[in-house]
Design a protein around this motif. Sequence first.
Motif: not given
Length: 666
Positions: A516, A557-558, A588, A594-595
């Motif tokens: 992302e 994340n996307c 999200e 991001y994670y």
Amino acid sequence: MTLKRFLVPIVLLVVVLAQFVPAAGMAPKTAAAASACDWAQFVADVTIPDGASMAPGTVFVKTWRLKNIGTCAWSTAYALVYSSGEKMGTTTVVNLPSNVAPGATVDLTVTLTAPSAAGHYRGYWQLRNASGVLFGIGATAASPFWVDINVTQTYATAYDFAANYCSAAWSSGAGALPCPGTEGSANGFVIRQDAPKLENGATDTAPGLLVVPQNAAGGYIRGVFPAFTVQAGDRFQSIVNCSYGATTCYVRFRLDYQIAGGTVRTLLNFRERYEGQYYRVNLDLSALAGQGVTFILYTEDVSGYGVPSGDRALWGAPKIVRTGGGPVPPSPTPTVGPSPTPTATGPTPATTCNRAQFLADVTIPDGTILAANTPFTKTWRLKNVGTCTWTTSYSIYFVSGDQMGAPASVAMPSNVAPGQTVDIGVPMTAPPTAGRYKGYWKLRNASGASFGVWSNYSNPVWVDINVTTTASGAAYDFVANACSAAWASAAGALPCPGTDGDARGFVLKPTAPKLEDGTTGQPGLLTAPQNVTDGYIQGIYPAFTVQSGDKFQAIVNCEYGATSCYVTFRLDYQVGSGPIQTFWFFRERYDNLYYRASVDLTPLAGQNVKFILTVLAYGSAAGDRAVWVAPQIVRVGGSVPPTNTPTATATNTPLPSETPTPTSTP
């Protein structure tokens, strides 16, 4: 735990979304297709928000607020009717209390009874007109609304953080803070609110804690509470959200803990921005049973997003609960442990001459896991947003935290004119002891004056790693074994790999997905839910034997560029033929972040577990492209035994009560 769903009103249309199924396992509806005459819009859960916990056999009153968005008036001959799912009592029909003209709202109430067995229960309800035709909400005017509860054992409050908040040591980057604090203090403050207003406008009946970080980009506030002895079955519960009206709030909630002055570790990490919704935490603390634990409520500004001055975070009714109806034994004598390593505070804000902007972690993103004593180079990408050129007489230097064997300073590798970017690398070595380590670094000009990043250009950048004492190996790779899983959505079984753009949902295996924030990651899984409101996709993997210390790790994340993506990632699991349960989840939204998930699976040790990767759309699924980067189970130690023989089949469909669907609280 459940999340809330935000229902977006849709302009009048007569389009039927093909294959729309509100929840897997539900019976077909007899409602007519959408028409302009009978059409409802869900407005609010007036009582019993989704995920509410109650004791077995509890009698309760559920009230929905609905709006008539059709062209026909609802008379008292119209009724609220039970549709499917859990009935929760004997009442199945309730006539409307009054006439409801087009454009008007009405509160509809039914008295229900919680089932006698513990579990997660959901009952679906619709409206019925005077001719006996069912109708409801959504784009087709045929979707049900619902009541969603968790029936639990009786809980007693073992520790109330709001009642004891001034027993904690509160601090921020500005130093120690008073308790209670002073509203508006730029240093950060904490105030108890007896009836806080939640982000969706509802008022919580239980006291909560309003915590406001230091008014600086990346500012934080934390409260270190007295040590508390955890028992098996204890749970941390709270509602986390921004305070009502704090529209620029964007924060991270963390529940950290420390045992006997050891390393500070994180149990909960949740990012929250103001969007009219809240999140209900219900965290099992059994892994800490028998230990005296110092819990830390930590809240920080999400740097670069929102406005720090608008960060007003609310821990709603934070407490530790314990099963059983008897009295809770007193907690230990307060022994507030040492605070975590403080974040460096910035001096006087920089002038327009020397200013930096953080762009990316080129190497070692936050949360990277390294073996003890591993040499590495941390590289930050920075942009000169000031008016002065950075010469090679400028440097990056260590400020505070963990230095990790790095030199005290490293010279700028080249001249950097205003508007240009530079990659600055610092050689470091992971510490020899397991734990989480964070070191803070700033820039220094040729005259020795320091400057930094964010809104006041005096904040540091940092390196953040987790150190393990021995090397970890991949015990299970979800990408390599993606097509050993049974993939499905509400539209039925899905192929693996799928086809990009398939409206039923699809899974693909990109070898180098773009994250992302624009960086490129390791091989991952691109998962797109079924393209309907609240659509989902899930992959049920073969059974795997969990060992103590195993961790699930992934970056979630996307996909880069999927700007309308808004999803929930869930790690679900099933033991044998038991119910599907949720072990971890993360909401999200596309925000260039991001994670990194690192979830301890020790509570499942010794069991053969079918892990399930689930992604749920948050409202509309259009544009939802969710990426699991390098999802795997890692195991401490050199060798990893083979996994079980694959046993997952397409018949492993979720139970109706466990169908992945967001909740209905706006």
